[in-house]
Design an enzyme around this catalytic site. Structure first.
Site, PDB file in Angstrom:
ATOM      1  N   THR A  81       0.847  -1.209   0.000  1.00  0.00           N
ATOM      2  CA  THR A  81       0.000   0.000   0.000  1.00  0.00           C
ATOM      3  C   THR A  81       0.878   1.254   0.000  1.00  0.00           C
ATOM      4  OG1 THR A  81      -1.466  -1.262   1.432  1.00  0.00           O
ATOM      5  CG2 THR A  81      -2.017   1.046   1.092  1.00  0.00           C
ATOM      6  N   ARG A 233       6.505  -3.466   8.772  1.00  0.00           N
ATOM      7  CA  ARG A 233       5.346  -3.210   9.646  1.00  0.00           C
ATOM      8  C   ARG A 233       5.622  -3.741  11.052  1.00  0.00           C
ATOM      9  NH1 ARG A 233      -0.073  -5.685   7.646  1.00  0.00           N
ATOM     10  NH2 ARG A 233       0.026  -4.025   6.116  1.00  0.00           N
TER      11      ARG A 233
END
Ligand code: ADE
Length: 352
Positions: A81, A233
């Protein structure tokens, strides 16, 4: 302006390029957007992919045409993303972010396609979950920038083609193999995102720490990087947990000792494996004598669903060479037995 359609089909608008994933809350969105890279220079890792994308972007700019449709695939948390938002920023384009589960009804995908402006980027996460009808609406939109619609009833049924502005679709998936052939064939660029090296993760951690004003030294950042299972992440999540530990139990500064103590408490071992990873490996070793064992059996024994094991746990264990896939199921490697000191009974021994 970015449009985000959530799983309840609510459309949220955010400032340009504030990208989110469906897992995040609106609070996280504004907070997280500070640490998300906005340009290729800020984006660490995926070096080959970035070079290829820069060339494609430059060519599209020179030809004054939108970028070809792009498919990103790879395990979760590697920045699909984020990369789509970086591309939009570098193209000076607007990005609309949605995910396939939010596009259940034809009017969801039609609505979003009709809202696009020339040059916009449409990002669809989990694109392998798009249903057949939505996929079929997408084909002519991707290929000819038209929507094929029907109007009227039975005898007076008429097909009409509605042109839509030229846009770029960026699809993301953790399962490239689950995408239908016709959909996959309509992407001009298909790229796999790779796990990050320890050095790359160390740079991600240092960058995030400096944005969030977290004091960390080189060895502290490296200690977190080693245990971040190749995933930015996770690195960004761990740096915040280690900061909390350091504030409460120490002087707020993250060095190697503080980082290791905090990560031990979080039960992340020196291989970057958490409790579920270790339970999975122990299970194959102890209950199935190293395997092979079927994925469904493993999932049931672990109390996890098959998809979570396949998408979240397995990719890193495969990449690190701890397990292998065989036609009869998952198997431990000799390397895993050496690292974790598993003693398997060989076939000969088990006869006696
Ligand atoms: N934060 C998350 N992913 C990142 C990346 N690839 N580069 C820099 N910061 C990040």
């Amino acid at each position: 302006m970015t449009i985000i359609s959530d799983d309840n089909n609510n459309i949220h608008r955010t400032a340009k390029n504030e990208d989110v994933t469906s897992e995040e809350t609106s609070f996280d969105m504004s907070f997280e957007s500070n640490i998300r890279p906005k340009t290729f220079d800020e984006y660490i890792g995926q070096t080959n992919l970035k070079s290829t994308l820069k060339i494609s972007i430059e060519a599209a700019r020179k030809r004054e045409l939108p970028l070809d449709h792009i498919l990103f695939y790879g395990p979760p948390g590697l920045g699909k993303t984020t990369l789509a938002a970086v591309i939009a920023n570098e193209m000076n384009a607007e990005i609309k972010i949605t995910s396939a589960p939010s596009l259940e009804r034809p009017r969801d995908i039609i609505g979003i396609l009709m809202s696009l402006k020339a040059g916009d980027i449409l990002f669809i996460d989990e694109i392998h979950r798009l249903n057949k009808i939505s996929e079929e609406i997408l084909y002519p939109a991707m290929e000819d920038f038209v929507l094929d619609m029907t109007t009227g009833k039975s005898q007076t049924l008429k097909s009409i083609r509605i042109p839509i502005p030229k846009f770029t679709l960026i699809g993301a998936t953790t399962k490239a193999g689950a995408l239908s052939g016709p959909l996959r064939d309509r992407f001009g660029l298909i790229h796999r995102l790779e796990f990050y090296s320890v050095n790359e993760l160390k740079d991600v951690i240092k960058r995030t720490a400096s944005i969030l004003d977290i004091p960390v030294d080189e060895n502290g950042a490296k200690a977190i990087a080693v245990r971040s299972r190749g995933t930015p992440r996770i690195a960004n999540r761990l740096v915040k947990r280690v900061r909390d530990y350091s504030i409460v139990k120490s002087d707020g500064f993250i060095d190697e000792t503080t980082a290791n103590k905090a990560l031990d408490i979080l039960q992340i071992d020196k291989f970057g494996l958490d409790n579920t990873d270790r339970t999975l490996l122990n299970l194959i070793a102890e209950k199935y004598n190293g395997g092979p064992v079927g994925l469904e059996t493993l999932a049931t024994a672990l109390g996890e669903d098959v998809k979570t094991i396949e998408d979240v746990y397995e990719p890193y264990l495969l990449q690190q060479g701890y397990i292998q896939r065989t036609p009869r199921g998952r198997k431990l490697t000799d390397f895993a037995c050496k690292c974790f000191n598993f003693k398997l009974i060989n076939a000969q021994q088990s006869l006696f």
